[in-house]
Design a protein around this motif. Structure first.
Motif, short mmCIF file in Angstrom:
data_model
loop_
_atom_site.label_atom_id
_atom_site.label_comp_id
_atom_site.label_asym_id
_atom_site.label_seq_id
_atom_site.Cartn_x
_atom_site.Cartn_y
_atom_site.Cartn_z
N ASN A 286 39.80 79.60 74.35
CA ASN A 286 41.14 79.70 74.94
C ASN A 286 41.94 80.89 74.43
O ASN A 286 43.10 81.05 74.79
CB ASN A 286 41.91 78.40 74.70
N ASN A 287 41.29 81.71 73.60
CA ASN A 287 41.91 82.94 73.07
C ASN A 287 43.30 82.68 72.49
O ASN A 287 44.27 83.37 72.80
CB ASN A 287 41.96 84.01 74.16
N THR A 288 43.40 81.67 71.63
CA THR A 288 44.67 81.30 71.02
C THR A 288 45.02 82.26 69.89
O THR A 288 44.21 83.10 69.49
CB THR A 288 44.61 79.87 70.45
N SER A 289 46.20 82.09 69.34
CA SER A 289 46.63 82.94 68.23
C SER A 289 45.76 82.70 66.99
O SER A 289 45.57 83.61 66.18
CB SER A 289 48.10 82.69 67.89
N ASN A 290 45.21 81.52 66.85
CA ASN A 290 44.33 81.22 65.71
C ASN A 290 42.93 81.78 65.88
O ASN A 290 42.19 81.91 64.91
CB ASN A 290 44.22 79.71 65.49
N SER A 291 42.55 82.13 67.10
CA SER A 291 41.17 82.57 67.32
C SER A 291 40.84 83.83 66.53
O SER A 291 39.75 83.94 65.96
CB SER A 291 40.87 82.76 68.80
N ASP A 292 41.77 84.78 66.46
CA ASP A 292 41.52 86.01 65.69
C ASP A 292 41.36 85.70 64.20
O ASP A 292 40.49 86.27 63.54
CB ASP A 292 42.64 87.03 65.89
N LYS A 293 42.17 84.79 63.70
CA LYS A 293 42.08 84.40 62.28
C LYS A 293 40.74 83.74 62.00
O LYS A 293 40.11 84.00 60.98
CB LYS A 293 43.22 83.45 61.92
N ILE A 294 40.32 82.87 62.91
CA ILE A 294 39.05 82.15 62.75
C ILE A 294 37.90 83.13 62.77
O ILE A 294 37.01 83.09 61.90
CB ILE A 294 38.90 81.07 63.84
N LEU A 295 37.88 84.04 63.74
CA LEU A 295 36.80 85.01 63.85
C LEU A 295 36.74 85.92 62.64
O LEU A 295 35.67 86.22 62.11
CB LEU A 295 36.94 85.83 65.13
N LYS A 296 37.91 86.34 62.15
CA LYS A 296 37.95 87.22 60.98
C LYS A 296 37.40 86.50 59.75
O LYS A 296 36.61 87.04 58.99
CB LYS A 296 39.38 87.68 60.72
N LYS A 297 37.80 85.24 59.57
CA LYS A 297 37.34 84.45 58.43
C LYS A 297 35.84 84.20 58.49
O LYS A 297 35.14 84.32 57.49
CB LYS A 297 38.11 83.12 58.37
N LEU A 298 35.32 83.89 59.68
CA LEU A 298 33.88 83.68 59.85
C LEU A 298 33.10 84.94 59.55
O LEU A 298 32.03 84.88 58.96
CB LEU A 298 33.57 83.17 61.27
N GLU A 299 33.66 86.09 59.93
CA GLU A 299 33.01 87.36 59.62
C GLU A 299 33.01 87.62 58.11
O GLU A 299 32.00 88.00 57.52
CB GLU A 299 33.69 88.51 60.34
N GLU A 300 34.16 87.36 57.45
CA GLU A 300 34.27 87.54 56.01
C GLU A 300 33.27 86.65 55.26
O GLU A 300 32.71 87.05 54.24
CB GLU A 300 35.68 87.21 55.53
N LEU A 301 33.05 85.46 55.77
CA LEU A 301 32.13 84.50 55.15
C LEU A 301 30.66 84.82 55.47
O LEU A 301 29.76 84.19 54.92
CB LEU A 301 32.44 83.07 55.59
N GLY A 302 30.43 85.78 56.36
CA GLY A 302 29.08 86.15 56.73
C GLY A 302 28.42 85.18 57.69
O GLY A 302 27.20 85.17 57.81
N ILE A 303 29.21 84.37 58.36
CA ILE A 303 28.67 83.38 59.28
C ILE A 303 28.37 84.03 60.63
O ILE A 303 27.40 83.67 61.30
CB ILE A 303 29.63 82.17 59.42
N ILE A 304 29.20 84.99 61.00
CA ILE A 304 28.94 85.75 62.24
C ILE A 304 28.84 87.22 61.90
O ILE A 304 29.28 87.67 60.88
CB ILE A 304 29.99 85.52 63.34
#
Length: 67
Positions: free
Chosen positions: A49-67
């Motif tokens: 749904n491209n919410t305001s939290n989506s960018d935060k979630i994607l950034k955190k997942l990238e930082e964690l090495g999950i994506i």
């Protein structure tokens, strides 16, 4: 990494997850001192749904090495 590329990586990872894992917590977002556990399902809905939290979630997942 561009947000669109992270979005695509996330969607590929989500599609390959076993159904039983989708209810597991994948990360914890912290805003204003409040910790919010985020499951794969919640992350998917936020990203879809491209919410305001989506960018935060994607950034955190990238930082964690999950994506």
């Amino acid at each position: 990494m561009p947000a669109q590329e992270n979005r695509e990586k996330f969607l590929r990872a989500y599609a390959n997850l076993p159904l039983s894992m989708r209810k597991e917590i994948t990360l914890v977002l912290e805003e204003e001192g409040i910790k919010q556990p985020i499951t794969w399902e919640v992350a998917f809905l936020e990203v879809k749904n491209n919410t305001s939290n989506s960018d935060k979630i994607l950034k955190k997942l990238e930082e964690l090495g999950i994506i």
